[in-house]
Design a protein around this motif. Structure first.
Motif, PDB file in Angstrom:
ATOM      1  N   GLY A   4      -6.221 -16.922  -1.385  1.00  0.00           N
ATOM      2  CA  GLY A   4      -5.152 -16.401  -2.606  1.00  0.00           C
ATOM      3  C   GLY A   4      -6.071 -16.047  -3.992  1.00  0.00           C
ATOM      4  O   GLY A   4      -4.861 -16.061  -5.066  1.00  0.00           O
ATOM      5  N   TRP A   5      -7.409 -16.044  -3.884  1.00  0.00           N
ATOM      6  CA  TRP A   5      -7.868 -15.765  -5.156  1.00  0.00           C
ATOM      7  C   TRP A   5      -7.895 -14.172  -5.407  1.00  0.00           C
ATOM      8  O   TRP A   5      -8.206 -13.420  -4.685  1.00  0.00           O
ATOM      9  CB  TRP A   5      -9.346 -16.245  -5.227  1.00  0.00           C
ATOM     10  N   THR A   6      -7.636 -13.736  -6.625  1.00  0.00           N
ATOM     11  CA  THR A   6      -7.711 -12.525  -7.049  1.00  0.00           C
ATOM     12  C   THR A   6      -9.064 -12.463  -7.974  1.00  0.00           C
ATOM     13  O   THR A   6      -9.095 -12.915  -8.977  1.00  0.00           O
ATOM     14  CB  THR A   6      -6.557 -12.173  -8.084  1.00  0.00           C
ATOM     15  N   VAL A   7      -9.961 -11.494  -7.346  1.00  0.00           N
ATOM     16  CA  VAL A   7     -11.188 -11.436  -8.044  1.00  0.00           C
ATOM     17  C   VAL A   7     -10.925 -10.451  -9.202  1.00  0.00           C
ATOM     18  O   VAL A   7     -10.830  -9.182  -9.220  1.00  0.00           O
ATOM     19  CB  VAL A   7     -12.406 -10.833  -7.203  1.00  0.00           C
ATOM     20  N   ILE A   8     -11.599 -10.973 -10.648  1.00  0.00           N
ATOM     21  CA  ILE A   8     -11.560 -10.286 -11.638  1.00  0.00           C
ATOM     22  C   ILE A   8     -12.933  -9.716 -12.117  1.00  0.00           C
ATOM     23  O   ILE A   8     -12.745  -8.880 -12.909  1.00  0.00           O
ATOM     24  CB  ILE A   8     -10.767 -11.057 -12.749  1.00  0.00           C
ATOM     25  N   GLN A   9     -14.083 -10.166 -11.703  1.00  0.00           N
ATOM     26  CA  GLN A   9     -15.189  -9.911 -11.766  1.00  0.00           C
ATOM     27  C   GLN A   9     -16.233 -10.161 -10.691  1.00  0.00           C
ATOM     28  O   GLN A   9     -16.089 -11.446 -10.189  1.00  0.00           O
ATOM     29  CB  GLN A   9     -15.920 -10.249 -13.207  1.00  0.00           C
ATOM     30  N   LEU A  66      -9.032 -20.656 -13.035  1.00  0.00           N
ATOM     31  CA  LEU A  66     -10.211 -19.707 -12.989  1.00  0.00           C
ATOM     32  C   LEU A  66     -11.165 -20.325 -12.322  1.00  0.00           C
ATOM     33  O   LEU A  66     -11.311 -21.674 -12.569  1.00  0.00           O
ATOM     34  CB  LEU A  66     -10.718 -19.321 -14.451  1.00  0.00           C
ATOM     35  N   ARG A  67     -11.926 -19.913 -11.186  1.00  0.00           N
ATOM     36  CA  ARG A  67     -13.051 -20.158 -10.527  1.00  0.00           C
ATOM     37  C   ARG A  67     -14.163 -19.284 -10.791  1.00  0.00           C
ATOM     38  O   ARG A  67     -13.951 -18.168 -10.513  1.00  0.00           O
ATOM     39  CB  ARG A  67     -12.557 -20.440  -8.968  1.00  0.00           C
ATOM     40  N   VAL A  68     -15.040 -19.857 -11.240  1.00  0.00           N
ATOM     41  CA  VAL A  68     -16.473 -18.896 -11.382  1.00  0.00           C
ATOM     42  C   VAL A  68     -17.490 -19.530 -10.330  1.00  0.00           C
ATOM     43  O   VAL A  68     -17.840 -20.750 -10.345  1.00  0.00           O
ATOM     44  CB  VAL A  68     -16.990 -19.159 -12.765  1.00  0.00           C
ATOM     45  N   MET A  69     -17.838 -18.650  -9.209  1.00  0.00           N
ATOM     46  CA  MET A  69     -18.922 -18.927  -8.368  1.00  0.00           C
ATOM     47  C   MET A  69     -20.197 -18.273  -8.651  1.00  0.00           C
ATOM     48  O   MET A  69     -20.325 -17.177  -8.848  1.00  0.00           O
ATOM     49  CB  MET A  69     -18.311 -18.584  -7.204  1.00  0.00           C
ATOM     50  N   SER A 110     -31.931 -15.109 -14.697  1.00  0.00           N
ATOM     51  CA  SER A 110     -30.556 -14.167 -14.217  1.00  0.00           C
ATOM     52  C   SER A 110     -30.174 -14.470 -13.017  1.00  0.00           C
ATOM     53  O   SER A 110     -30.875 -14.474 -11.904  1.00  0.00           O
ATOM     54  CB  SER A 110     -31.119 -12.899 -14.625  1.00  0.00           C
ATOM     55  N   LEU A 111     -28.934 -14.801 -12.816  1.00  0.00           N
ATOM     56  CA  LEU A 111     -28.353 -15.122 -11.417  1.00  0.00           C
ATOM     57  C   LEU A 111     -28.232 -14.145 -10.387  1.00  0.00           C
ATOM     58  O   LEU A 111     -28.207 -12.951 -10.803  1.00  0.00           O
ATOM     59  CB  LEU A 111     -26.968 -15.717 -11.708  1.00  0.00           C
ATOM     60  N   LYS A 112     -28.264 -14.492  -9.290  1.00  0.00           N
ATOM     61  CA  LYS A 112     -28.276 -13.409  -8.126  1.00  0.00           C
ATOM     62  C   LYS A 112     -26.886 -12.815  -7.833  1.00  0.00           C
ATOM     63  O   LYS A 112     -26.682 -11.668  -7.789  1.00  0.00           O
ATOM     64  CB  LYS A 112     -28.881 -13.769  -6.845  1.00  0.00           C
ATOM     65  N   LYS A 113     -25.924 -13.731  -7.968  1.00  0.00           N
ATOM     66  CA  LYS A 113     -24.401 -13.336  -7.469  1.00  0.00           C
ATOM     67  C   LYS A 113     -23.796 -14.172  -8.382  1.00  0.00           C
ATOM     68  O   LYS A 113     -23.930 -15.487  -8.666  1.00  0.00           O
ATOM     69  CB  LYS A 113     -24.214 -13.576  -5.974  1.00  0.00           C
ATOM     70  N   VAL A 114     -22.433 -13.508  -8.918  1.00  0.00           N
ATOM     71  CA  VAL A 114     -21.518 -14.118  -9.756  1.00  0.00           C
ATOM     72  C   VAL A 114     -20.035 -13.569  -9.225  1.00  0.00           C
ATOM     73  O   VAL A 114     -20.083 -12.395  -9.087  1.00  0.00           O
ATOM     74  CB  VAL A 114     -21.764 -13.926 -11.040  1.00  0.00           C
ATOM     75  N   THR A 115     -19.066 -14.464  -9.182  1.00  0.00           N
ATOM     76  CA  THR A 115     -17.698 -13.896  -8.788  1.00  0.00           C
ATOM     77  C   THR A 115     -16.780 -14.874  -9.827  1.00  0.00           C
ATOM     78  O   THR A 115     -16.748 -16.064  -9.832  1.00  0.00           O
ATOM     79  CB  THR A 115     -17.417 -14.260  -7.409  1.00  0.00           C
ATOM     80  N   MET A 116     -15.962 -14.114 -10.515  1.00  0.00           N
ATOM     81  CA  MET A 116     -14.774 -14.733 -11.296  1.00  0.00           C
ATOM     82  C   MET A 116     -13.390 -14.443 -10.623  1.00  0.00           C
ATOM     83  O   MET A 116     -13.514 -13.271 -10.087  1.00  0.00           O
ATOM     84  CB  MET A 116     -14.875 -14.265 -12.727  1.00  0.00           C
ATOM     85  N   MET A 117     -12.924 -15.403 -10.320  1.00  0.00           N
ATOM     86  CA  MET A 117     -11.374 -14.986  -9.603  1.00  0.00           C
ATOM     87  C   MET A 117     -10.352 -16.092 -10.131  1.00  0.00           C
ATOM     88  O   MET A 117     -10.665 -17.042 -10.510  1.00  0.00           O
ATOM     89  CB  MET A 117     -11.345 -15.001  -8.297  1.00  0.00           C
TER      90      MET A 117
END
Length: 475
Positions: A302-307, A352-355, A464-471
């Motif tokens: 149910g997460w909408t990815v914004i970045q 907001l969830r930042v992975m 510098s991180l490898k992967k980032v997801t904001m949803m």
């Protein structure tokens, strides 16, 4: 005896008056004798006589008074005059000494003036030489200025050509990405058709084969309408995945859930869409359509990815307008767009969830129980709730801050934080997190500024991180 005293007195008188002997010397005795002395004085005043001689005629017997004419007062006056003359002479001698001293100083000044004249002559020669050199340099500078103007003109022409080539390259790159995205979508569609439709020659009546999908172009800001494919029965479709022909007869495929558009990815999940992918969304109470990646496989879906950042394929050092509308590839790295985020978060309360994932594949998250953006009139100001997670809180410092880009500075720093951080963000002074910065490979990076993709509480600002997801997801 009396006569000798008289002679002695006259002798003393003569000696006392000798100071004025060069002027006059008269002694008058009686009548005839005085005249003889005056005659002798008159003779002594002649230029032929070198001194004054006195002749005394003394009778053997004097009767009456003897008159002696003396100039004692005149002698005193002469002595005072002599003293005055000595005083005047001493004064004039002092003045003469002063004049000599002044003359000595004047001689020194004269020597200095002569030296200055000699130096001025040398300076004139040097000035003449310098003037000649300057004149030569001016002439050379004119030639250099002409050459510089020619070089500048050539540089401007070259720059214009480079800009044209760059614009053409960017346009070709955009078209390539669009074609690549369409090919990918077509491949996915054909693969799905291969799984759902069995190719059989049953001899049934020919009907129109229609497939409706909720998929849209994967590029942000592309055509946001659903794609409809119509294939006549018996026609041949080649699958890019298998390069084998697919023979279609009678097959009608419908998804197991409505085709949208949906309010958000939670609405997709509630409607039966359990597969992560690109969906067409339209927030409630608006006709604003947008495409987004729905994450249905993590944290209950149910997460909408914004970045999303994962490989550095997209440049995030963009302008205000680009951050407003969104950019990137929905299948890879992209930014949904501030305007889209505003409309999504305006319809309900969202969290907001930042992975985050580092280069050792360690995964952490930071979750905030409220996430909302103000409209563009308030520079999409960030409104954030309380933190929860294991990544550390590196976003609350940016709470209530306006969004800043390279061409629109809204941070509290004297300079533009976007210039130093190489991205767009809700900068303060400047950042504890910079998820839209430069994607550096390998983790630790070297740069003049902290401009990597970092989360300060997770490895610090120089990693510098490898992967980032904001949803985001409705509460």
């Amino acid at each position: 005896m009396e006569t000798w005293w008289t002679l002695l007195l006259l002798l003393l008188t003569v000696l006392l008056g000798q100071a004025g002997a060069d002027r006059k010397g008269n002694v008058k005795v009686g009548g005839q004798q005085g005249q003889s002395c005056q005659e002798q004085m008159s003779h002594s005043s002649e230029p032929k006589a070198s001194r004054c001689s006195y002749t005394f005629v003394v009778p053997q017997q004097l009767t009456g008074a003897v008159c002696v004419t003396s100039r004692t007062a005149a002698s005193k006056a002469n002595l005072s005059e002599v003293a005055a003359l000595w005083a005047e002479m001493r004064r004039q001698k002092g003045q003469l000494e002063e004049l000599r001293a002044l003359l000595g100083r004047d001689n020194g000044l004269v020597e200095e003036v002569r030296a200055l004249r000699a130096e001025s002559s040398g300076l004139n020669a040097r000035l003449t030489q310098t003037y000649a050199q300057l004149l030569q340099q001016v002439l050379q500078s004119k030639d250099l200025t002409l050459e510089q103007q020619q070089l500048e003109s050539l540089l401007l022409n070259t720059t214009a050509q480079v800009l044209q080539v760059s614009a053409s390259y960017n346009e070709l790159e955009r078209k390539y990405e669009m074609l690549n995205s369409k090919v990918t979508n077509q491949s996915e569609l054909i693969t799905r058709l291969e799984k759902q439709c069995q190719v059989k020659n049953t001899g049934l009546p020919q009907q129109v084969f229609s497939v409706e999908t909720g998929e849209a172009d994967s590029d942000v800001q592309r055509d946001q309408s659903a794609t409809v494919f119509r294939v006549e029965p018996g026609s041949t479709v080649f699958s890019p995945a298998t390069e084998q022909p697919i023979f279609l007869t009678h097959c009608v495929v419908h998804p197991p859930y409505p085709t949208g558009p949906w309010w958000d990815c939670q609405h997709v999940l509630d409607s039966g869409g359990h597969t992560s992918g690109i969906y067409l969304l339209r927030p409630r109470n608006t006709n604003h359509l947008l495409q987004a990646w729905c994450e249905q496989d993590r944290a209950q879906g149910g997460w909408t990815v914004i970045q999303r950042r994962l490989d550095g394929s997209v440049n995030f050092f963009r302008t205000w307008e680009q951050y407003k509308q969104g950019f990137g590839n929905l299948n890879g790295e992209y930014w949904l767009g501030l305007e889209h985020m505003y409309w999504l978060t305006a319809q309900a309360d969202y969290r907001l969830r930042v992975m985050l994932e580092d280069w050792q594949s360690r995964q952490v998250f930071a979750e905030y129980n409220h996430f909302h953006l103000e409209p563009e009139s308030d520079s999409y100001r960030l409104r954030l709730g309380e933190y929860n997670g294991n990544a550390g809180d590196s976003l609350s410092w940016h709470n209530n801050k306006a969004f800043t880009t390279l061409d629109r500075d809204r941070d509290a720093y004297t300079g533009n934080c976007a210039h130093y951080q190489k991205g767009g963000w809700w900068y303060h002074m400047c950042a504890h997190s910079n998820l839209n910065g430069v994607w550096y490979r390998g983790g630790h990076y070297r740069s003049r500024y902290q401009d990597g993709v970092y989360w300060a509480e997770f490895h610090g600002g120089s990693y510098s991180l490898k992967k980032v997801t904001m949803m985001i997801k409705p509460i």
